[in-house]
Design an enzyme around this catalytic site. Sequence first.
Site, PDB file in Angstrom:
ATOM      1  N   LYS A   1     -22.845 -29.119 -18.509  1.00 59.27           N
ATOM      2  CA  LYS A   1     -24.177 -29.088 -19.115  1.00 59.27           C
ATOM      3  C   LYS A   1     -24.037 -29.531 -20.565  1.00 59.27           C
ATOM      4  O   LYS A   1     -22.917 -29.622 -21.081  1.00 59.27           O
ATOM      5  CB  LYS A   1     -24.797 -27.705 -19.008  1.00 59.27           C
ATOM      6  CG  LYS A   1     -24.073 -26.623 -19.781  1.00 59.27           C
ATOM      7  CD  LYS A   1     -24.907 -25.385 -19.714  1.00 59.27           C
ATOM      8  CE  LYS A   1     -24.306 -24.232 -20.453  1.00 59.27           C
ATOM      9  NZ  LYS A   1     -25.167 -23.089 -20.507  1.00 59.27           N
TER      10      LYS A   1
ATOM     11  N   CYS B   1     -18.753 -20.256 -14.226  1.00 64.97           N
ATOM     12  CA  CYS B   1     -19.331 -18.986 -13.779  1.00 64.97           C
ATOM     13  C   CYS B   1     -20.101 -19.068 -12.459  1.00 64.97           C
ATOM     14  O   CYS B   1     -19.723 -18.410 -11.494  1.00 64.97           O
ATOM     15  CB  CYS B   1     -20.242 -18.426 -14.867  1.00 64.97           C
ATOM     16  SG  CYS B   1     -19.325 -17.938 -16.331  1.00 64.97           S
TER      17      CYS B   1
HETATM   18  P1  NAD Z   1     -11.412 -18.855 -20.491  1.00 67.56           P
HETATM   19  O1  NAD Z   1     -10.544 -19.361 -19.407  1.00 67.56           O
HETATM   20  O2  NAD Z   1     -12.084 -19.805 -21.410  1.00 67.56           O
HETATM   21  O3  NAD Z   1     -10.583 -17.836 -21.412  1.00 67.56           O
HETATM   22  C1  NAD Z   1      -9.721 -16.866 -20.912  1.00 67.56           C
HETATM   23  C2  NAD Z   1      -8.565 -16.721 -21.892  1.00 67.56           C
HETATM   24  O4  NAD Z   1      -7.784 -15.576 -21.552  1.00 67.56           O
HETATM   25  C3  NAD Z   1      -7.610 -17.908 -21.905  1.00 67.56           C
HETATM   26  O5  NAD Z   1      -7.502 -18.424 -23.226  1.00 67.56           O
HETATM   27  C4  NAD Z   1      -6.277 -17.323 -21.419  1.00 67.56           C
HETATM   28  O6  NAD Z   1      -5.152 -17.940 -22.012  1.00 67.56           O
HETATM   29  C5  NAD Z   1      -6.437 -15.881 -21.849  1.00 67.56           C
HETATM   30  N1  NAD Z   1      -5.553 -14.927 -21.178  1.00 67.56           N
HETATM   31  C6  NAD Z   1      -5.233 -14.850 -19.874  1.00 67.56           C
HETATM   32  N2  NAD Z   1      -4.405 -13.790 -19.657  1.00 67.56           N
HETATM   33  C7  NAD Z   1      -4.227 -13.174 -20.846  1.00 67.56           C
HETATM   34  C8  NAD Z   1      -3.518 -12.030 -21.274  1.00 67.56           C
HETATM   35  N3  NAD Z   1      -2.789 -11.293 -20.428  1.00 67.56           N
HETATM   36  N4  NAD Z   1      -3.558 -11.694 -22.582  1.00 67.56           N
HETATM   37  C9  NAD Z   1      -4.265 -12.430 -23.464  1.00 67.56           C
HETATM   38  N5  NAD Z   1      -4.981 -13.532 -23.104  1.00 67.56           N
HETATM   39  C10 NAD Z   1      -4.967 -13.900 -21.825  1.00 67.56           C
HETATM   40  O7  NAD Z   1     -12.497 -17.924 -19.770  1.00 67.56           O
HETATM   41  P2  NAD Z   1     -14.007 -17.640 -20.225  1.00 67.56           P
HETATM   42  O8  NAD Z   1     -14.890 -18.771 -19.848  1.00 67.56           O
HETATM   43  O9  NAD Z   1     -14.006 -17.145 -21.633  1.00 67.56           O
HETATM   44  O10 NAD Z   1     -14.360 -16.429 -19.264  1.00 67.56           O
HETATM   45  C11 NAD Z   1     -13.772 -15.150 -19.432  1.00 67.56           C
HETATM   46  C12 NAD Z   1     -14.518 -14.150 -18.559  1.00 67.56           C
HETATM   47  O11 NAD Z   1     -15.866 -14.035 -19.011  1.00 67.56           O
HETATM   48  C13 NAD Z   1     -14.597 -14.543 -17.088  1.00 67.56           C
HETATM   49  O12 NAD Z   1     -14.571 -13.377 -16.315  1.00 67.56           O
HETATM   50  C14 NAD Z   1     -15.962 -15.191 -16.982  1.00 67.56           C
HETATM   51  O13 NAD Z   1     -16.490 -15.110 -15.681  1.00 67.56           O
HETATM   52  C15 NAD Z   1     -16.766 -14.346 -17.947  1.00 67.56           C
HETATM   53  N6  NAD Z   1     -17.933 -15.017 -18.532  1.00 67.56           N
HETATM   54  C16 NAD Z   1     -17.859 -16.308 -18.917  1.00 67.56           C
HETATM   55  C17 NAD Z   1     -18.969 -16.912 -19.501  1.00 67.56           C
HETATM   56  C18 NAD Z   1     -18.921 -18.367 -19.938  1.00 67.56           C
HETATM   57  O14 NAD Z   1     -19.974 -18.918 -20.228  1.00 67.56           O
HETATM   58  N7  NAD Z   1     -17.762 -18.987 -20.029  1.00 67.56           N
HETATM   59  C19 NAD Z   1     -20.148 -16.177 -19.702  1.00 67.56           C
HETATM   60  C20 NAD Z   1     -20.167 -14.835 -19.328  1.00 67.56           C
HETATM   61  C21 NAD Z   1     -19.051 -14.268 -18.738  1.00 67.56           C
END
Ligand code: NAD
Length: 452
Positions: free
Chosen positions: A331, A270
């Site tokens: 982390k 992030c």
């Molecule tokens: P991630 O990469 O762990 O997960 C994303 C998932 O979406 C993957 O499993 C991928 O296969 C899936 N995906 C992609 N295209 C798809 C589709 N068309 N249909 C269904 N599934 C699909 O990402 P994340 O860390 O969970 O982050 C997701 C969002 O949340 C990002 O925008 C991130 O910035 C935000 N975010 C993340 C955190 C964090 O701590 N990881 C915290 C707050 C916000």
Amino acid sequence: MKLAIIGTGYVGLVTGTCLADSGNDVTCVDIDQAKIERLEQGDIPIYEPGLSELVVRNAAAGRLKFTTNTADAVRNARLVFIAVGTPMHEGGSATDAEKKGSADLKFVWKAAENFAPHLQPNAIVVTKSTVPPGTNAKLFALLQKLTGRTVDVASNPEFLKEGAAINDFQYRGRVVIGGRTKDAEEVISELYEPFLRTDKPLLVMTPESAELTKYVANALLSTKISFINEMANLCEKIGGDINDVRRGIGHDRRIGFAFLFPGVGYGGSCFPKDVRALAHLARHVGLDPLLLDSVDEVNSRQKHVLAHKIQEHFNGHLAGKHFALWGLAFKPKTDDVREAPALTLIDYLLERGSKIAVHDPEAMENVKAQYGDRIVYANSPLDALEGADALAINTEWGEFRNPDFVEMKQRMRSPVIFDGRNLYDAEHIRDHGFTYYSIGRTPVKPTDAPKP
Ligand code: NAD
């Protein structure tokens, strides 16, 4: 309430699971078939404390399902959450060059195309992914085009942090809703009602403000980290101790202690991408984001801080040297190694011909997927130290805080520690016969000890 979560990664899985646990009927969708198959068998593809028990319990109760079939998930859903990744745009091709650093929304648009034909008439689409201001409006227009009708679209950014995600979701500080309609505000408010019992605020604003809020939060936290790291580097030059300075400022209630720990720079999925995306957005609207660019630049340099100390200590002779690395995840309490400073150090040492043995309680598999047999994966922190010329610590896992210094010294070829997280008391560790480098503090050597 029937919910569909599109994207079952760190955010989607935690969101879906916590919302199932509060009594909703949740289906999590992902395009990654292997991930869904594991989840269907109760095997959790990520490490997040407390998540496994919660997934198993809610799946057994029939409230939490996993599928690769978007149509099945979305057909009856009142709310459809988008939780797919929004990585940094690489600006690969010539036509895309100016997009480098912005948020790449290709997964959001693809997901919308997939689920649009299956939305029920009163479905509300909610973006939980971190997306730049204006995305809500674009999604609204895209869904109108794809369905031939008006689809309600709201923004609901997520503030959870990996390693404490369940707690952050369930005992949240606030809920932010960027709504277009009263219906969306009311339905989303109802969903979060169980999590706001202790009078935590539900903040309703425009979609643009909600989208921006998430970036501003991450940019400010990143700024604090880069700030204290710059001050730590200054401390080293003038013989100060950043821990004393940190305490000296933290007791001022206007400043506080949070996010003011010096270290090896921020990583994760992030902060790095969100700071760059916000800077890109600012440039796009004609501003010069001096502060954001500096926060990013300070952080990129800080990720090399241990490498430079190591280089200097060994007078540049790193070929053939053995290094133990404790901590790989960006982390503690997560297996996430995206943009992790440990990887910067691994690359640096490998390029110079060093041998590396690593240990991390949870992130070894993810590192192995990238580095294969180019490094050694030790079963314990002590095993990683066997014959090491030095230890470098990148992640402040609890189990690294009170190690057996006597055995450590026996296992190592030379007792040198580069501590990127300031885990130890310098005098104590010097008295155990170690040379000790940390962040923002003067290095100590056994010969510095006062003579009895
Ligand atoms: P991630 O990469 O762990 O997960 C994303 C998932 O979406 C993957 O499993 C991928 O296969 C899936 N995906 C992609 N295209 C798809 C589709 N068309 N249909 C269904 N599934 C699909 O990402 P994340 O860390 O969970 O982050 C997701 C969002 O949340 C990002 O925008 C991130 O910035 C935000 N975010 C993340 C955190 C964090 O701590 N990881 C915290 C707050 C916000």
